[in-house]
Write an enzyme that holds these catalytic residues in place. Sequence first.
Site, PDB file in Angstrom:
ATOM      1  N   LYS A 173      49.618  43.013 -74.174  1.00 11.25           N
ATOM      2  CA  LYS A 173      50.979  43.426 -74.533  1.00 11.25           C
ATOM      3  C   LYS A 173      51.659  42.303 -75.303  1.00 11.25           C
ATOM      4  CE  LYS A 173      55.069  43.341 -72.601  1.00 11.25           C
ATOM      5  NZ  LYS A 173      55.901  43.280 -73.807  1.00 11.25           N
ATOM      6  N   GLY A 226      55.169  32.594 -71.682  1.00 14.69           N
ATOM      7  CA  GLY A 226      56.559  33.027 -71.812  1.00 14.69           C
ATOM      8  C   GLY A 226      57.467  32.146 -70.985  1.00 14.69           C
ATOM      9  N   THR A 230      60.140  34.412 -65.886  1.00 17.77           N
ATOM     10  CA  THR A 230      59.209  35.552 -65.935  1.00 17.77           C
ATOM     11  C   THR A 230      57.881  35.165 -65.292  1.00 17.77           C
ATOM     12  OG1 THR A 230      60.229  36.097 -68.055  1.00 17.77           O
ATOM     13  CG2 THR A 230      58.264  37.332 -67.461  1.00 17.77           C
ATOM     14  N   GLU A 248      51.406  29.869 -68.911  1.00 19.55           N
ATOM     15  CA  GLU A 248      51.897  28.840 -69.836  1.00 19.55           C
ATOM     16  C   GLU A 248      53.383  29.088 -70.012  1.00 19.55           C
ATOM     17  OE1 GLU A 248      50.063  26.479 -70.751  1.00 19.55           O
ATOM     18  OE2 GLU A 248      48.214  27.375 -70.015  1.00 19.55           O
ATOM     19  N   CYS A 282      57.278  26.024 -77.403  1.00 18.42           N
ATOM     20  CA  CYS A 282      57.417  25.420 -76.072  1.00 18.42           C
ATOM     21  C   CYS A 282      57.113  23.920 -76.110  1.00 18.42           C
ATOM     22  CB  CYS A 282      56.523  26.129 -75.070  1.00 18.42           C
ATOM     23  SG  CYS A 282      54.778  26.004 -75.458  1.00 18.42           S
ATOM     24  N   GLU A 383      65.830  24.707 -70.508  1.00 23.39           N
ATOM     25  CA  GLU A 383      65.147  25.044 -71.767  1.00 23.39           C
ATOM     26  C   GLU A 383      66.077  25.880 -72.643  1.00 23.39           C
ATOM     27  OE1 GLU A 383      60.782  26.414 -73.163  1.00 23.39           O
ATOM     28  OE2 GLU A 383      61.799  27.855 -71.892  1.00 23.39           O
TER      29      GLU A 383
HETATM   30  N1  NAI Z   1      56.122  29.921 -74.714  1.00 26.59           N
HETATM   31  C1  NAI Z   1      57.250  29.697 -74.118  1.00 26.59           C
HETATM   32  O1  NAI Z   1      57.404  28.706 -73.518  1.00 26.59           O
HETATM   33  C2  NAI Z   1      58.305  30.713 -74.212  1.00 26.59           C
HETATM   34  C3  NAI Z   1      59.458  30.525 -73.505  1.00 26.59           C
HETATM   35  N2  NAI Z   1      60.423  31.448 -73.561  1.00 26.59           N
HETATM   36  C4  NAI Z   1      61.627  31.167 -72.778  1.00 26.59           C
HETATM   37  O2  NAI Z   1      61.965  32.317 -72.047  1.00 26.59           O
HETATM   38  C5  NAI Z   1      63.283  32.702 -72.359  1.00 26.59           C
HETATM   39  C6  NAI Z   1      63.367  34.194 -72.284  1.00 26.59           C
HETATM   40  O3  NAI Z   1      62.666  34.774 -73.365  1.00 26.59           O
HETATM   41  P1  NAI Z   1      62.000  36.194 -73.196  1.00 26.59           P
HETATM   42  O4  NAI Z   1      61.713  36.824 -74.474  1.00 26.59           O
HETATM   43  O5  NAI Z   1      62.846  37.001 -72.286  1.00 26.59           O
HETATM   44  O6  NAI Z   1      60.609  35.770 -72.560  1.00 26.59           O
HETATM   45  P2  NAI Z   1      59.769  36.447 -71.470  1.00 26.59           P
HETATM   46  O7  NAI Z   1      59.100  35.417 -70.687  1.00 26.59           O
HETATM   47  O8  NAI Z   1      60.565  37.459 -70.735  1.00 26.59           O
HETATM   48  O9  NAI Z   1      58.716  37.267 -72.366  1.00 26.59           O
HETATM   49  C7  NAI Z   1      57.383  36.905 -72.595  1.00 26.59           C
HETATM   50  C8  NAI Z   1      56.498  38.124 -72.447  1.00 26.59           C
HETATM   51  O10 NAI Z   1      56.533  38.573 -71.103  1.00 26.59           O
HETATM   52  C9  NAI Z   1      56.846  39.956 -71.036  1.00 26.59           C
HETATM   53  N3  NAI Z   1      57.507  40.222 -69.767  1.00 26.59           N
HETATM   54  C10 NAI Z   1      58.819  40.098 -69.464  1.00 26.59           C
HETATM   55  N4  NAI Z   1      59.041  40.466 -68.189  1.00 26.59           N
HETATM   56  C11 NAI Z   1      57.842  40.799 -67.652  1.00 26.59           C
HETATM   57  C12 NAI Z   1      57.414  41.251 -66.375  1.00 26.59           C
HETATM   58  N5  NAI Z   1      58.270  41.462 -65.382  1.00 26.59           N
HETATM   59  N6  NAI Z   1      56.115  41.487 -66.173  1.00 26.59           N
HETATM   60  C13 NAI Z   1      55.225  41.291 -67.180  1.00 26.59           C
HETATM   61  N7  NAI Z   1      55.565  40.894 -68.417  1.00 26.59           N
HETATM   62  C14 NAI Z   1      56.859  40.639 -68.657  1.00 26.59           C
HETATM   63  C15 NAI Z   1      57.666  40.188 -72.270  1.00 26.59           C
HETATM   64  O11 NAI Z   1      57.711  41.545 -72.616  1.00 26.59           O
HETATM   65  C16 NAI Z   1      56.932  39.331 -73.279  1.00 26.59           C
HETATM   66  O12 NAI Z   1      55.802  40.026 -73.748  1.00 26.59           O
HETATM   67  C17 NAI Z   1      63.533  32.120 -73.741  1.00 26.59           C
HETATM   68  O13 NAI Z   1      64.878  31.935 -74.007  1.00 26.59           O
HETATM   69  C18 NAI Z   1      62.798  30.826 -73.650  1.00 26.59           C
HETATM   70  O14 NAI Z   1      63.596  29.868 -73.018  1.00 26.59           O
HETATM   71  C19 NAI Z   1      60.278  32.582 -74.286  1.00 26.59           C
HETATM   72  C20 NAI Z   1      59.163  32.820 -75.019  1.00 26.59           C
HETATM   73  C21 NAI Z   1      58.094  31.874 -75.069  1.00 26.59           C
HETATM   74  O1  LIG Z   2      48.285  26.372 -78.716  1.00 30.97           O
HETATM   75  C1  LIG Z   2      49.132  25.892 -79.468  1.00 30.97           C
HETATM   76  O2  LIG Z   2      48.829  25.238 -80.446  1.00 30.97           O
HETATM   77  C2  LIG Z   2      50.555  26.122 -79.247  1.00 30.97           C
HETATM   78  C3  LIG Z   2      51.010  26.819 -78.229  1.00 30.97           C
HETATM   79  C4  LIG Z   2      52.411  27.075 -78.123  1.00 30.97           C
HETATM   80  C5  LIG Z   2      52.961  27.768 -77.117  1.00 30.97           C
HETATM   81  O3  LIG Z   2      52.247  28.156 -76.062  1.00 30.97           O
HETATM   82  C6  LIG Z   2      54.370  28.193 -77.113  1.00 30.97           C
HETATM   83  O4  LIG Z   2      55.157  27.754 -77.954  1.00 30.97           O
HETATM   84  O5  LIG Z   2      54.693  29.009 -76.282  1.00 30.97           O
END
Ligand code: NAI
Ligand SMILES: O=C(O)/C=C/C=C(\O)C(=O)O
Length: 479
Positions: A173, A226, A230, A248, A282, A383
């Site tokens: 997803k 994410g 979450t 992650e 991230c 964050e």
């Molecule tokens: N890689 C990273 O570190 C990331 C961090 N974030 C952080 O998270 C905050 C919130 O962003 P969101 O878009 O709401 O991220 P999120 O963590 O909610 O979304 C990431 C993925 O998880 C899915 N998801 C959400 N709730 C879920 C559940 N209950 N069960 C299974 N899958 C689920 C979403 O549909 C999306 O595909 C951002 O402001 C940021 O601070 C967001 C995206 C990436």
């Molecule tokens: O694998 C990488 O090079 C970078 C990963 C980055 C993330 O996981 C993120 O920004 O969420």
Amino acid sequence: MNIKNYINGEFINPINGEFIDNYNPAIGEVCGQIPNSTKEDVELAFQSAAKVFPSWSNTTLDERHKILSKIADLITKNLDKLAAAESKDNGKPLSLAKAIDIPRASSNFQFFANAITQFSSEAHESVGLNAVNFTLRQPIGVVGCISPWNLPLYLFTWKIAPAIASGNCVIAKPSEVTPMTAYLLGEICTEAGLPKGVLNIVHGLGTSTGQAIVEHKKIKAISFTGGTTTGAHIARVAAPMFKKLSLELGGKNPNIIFADCDYEKMLETTVRSSFANQGQICLCGSRIFVEEKIYEQFKKDFVQKVSQLKVGNPSEESTNIGALVSKQHLEKVKSYIDIAENEGGKILFGGKKVEVENCENGYYLQPTIVEVESNTCRLNQEEIFGPVVTLMSFKTDGGALQLANDVKYGLSATLWTNNLNRTMQFSKQLHCGIVWVNTWLMRDLRTPFGGQKESGVGREGGFEALRFFTEPKNICIKY
Ligand SMILES: NC(=O)C1=CN([C@@H]2O[C@H](COP(=O)(O)OP(=O)(O)OC[C@H]3O[C@@H](n4cnc5c(N)ncnc54)[C@H](O)[C@@H]3O)[C@@H](O)[C@H]2O)C=CC1
Ligand SMILES: O=C(O)/C=C/C=C(\O)C(=O)O
């Protein structure tokens, strides 16, 4: 673009016939629709994955290598189309999508196409007991891959490629905010000859579609990237079902700058590590700690360099900073600028929304630099995940280390110094999974990737990912 689910090799509408709007963040307008999938769609995807698992898990490594390599080639062949979709969906500069996101998605497939042919298991001879042990590494079955919106195809493929390379079938997803390139990947997989049902892509909201994947009793492993909140929720749902989990999560990474560094290289890289992808990575170094003796000089030079970045239409070549991914995210990031002001932070640059010509309703924000007095302020502890960094000075190595570690996250850290002893001391004592010294985001796909503390559990990358997506089974033979 009107998007469909990719289940059993076919593009189909969700069973309930419901769709949700998808926005183009550069102009703030609806640009298509995505399925609002439910657990019935996840079940359909599961059935197709489970049906093909016995044959896919028995496919020779050579055959898997060929199919994954073909997917990699087709991603490269479709670079322009995929980059345009990624930029439109996410708001990132088209030049960035072309140079980084899409090439890396191709590399992910090529890397795991090769890695699976080199992956091996262990043998242990029980000397003196006339017994030998060997370990099988068997695919898990049907696994779930859930990815975020910041690096859409890059992170989606980073999970899918090792999962299918090691013989699993996948229900994946993408983020509902950035579904386009995942949709296009379905077409590519079909063209590459990936058997029907090996990869199923189900679109929809996290709280319904994502939740249904995590809750599904027979999906035995979840790889998630994410937000930390979450991730914690997913862990609460999945742990009692004894699923394997790779999480992650977020970061609040320190960028520690010593006076003995290569100053120009540090300055240029720090602009990138602060604001690349609108600060929505991230690994971005959002807390900048600078040794006191160069603090004032750094502050002046950094502000000057950042003031030259162009915030603009993502499709223009001259744009350095595009749009933030969504209106909600822009509001969240902007709220931290108000928090900074209330906390006594000094805005050295930025802090304002930007109106871009012909994109007046897009989600643009200036790159923002805030000078803070204490590492305990919310700006340094939470964050933000946007184009906002903080500056603070430090006097001693011990002081810098304490500032770096005093946070609930532990993903990565960047260190700028030419002192070898200091490099080793910090590398050993920083509480995080990745340390960059005199560089940032230099990636070797063989290395373990992931964080400590609230930045997650488990490691992706290289053989770590292949280990995650396989179950070890030890066989002991007595002779
Ligand atoms: N890689 C990273 O570190 C990331 C961090 N974030 C952080 O998270 C905050 C919130 O962003 P969101 O878009 O709401 O991220 P999120 O963590 O909610 O979304 C990431 C993925 O998880 C899915 N998801 C959400 N709730 C879920 C559940 N209950 N069960 C299974 N899958 C689920 C979403 O549909 C999306 O595909 C951002 O402001 C940021 O601070 C967001 C995206 C990436
Ligand atoms: O694998 C990488 O090079 C970078 C990963 C980055 C993330 O996981 C993120 O920004 O969420």
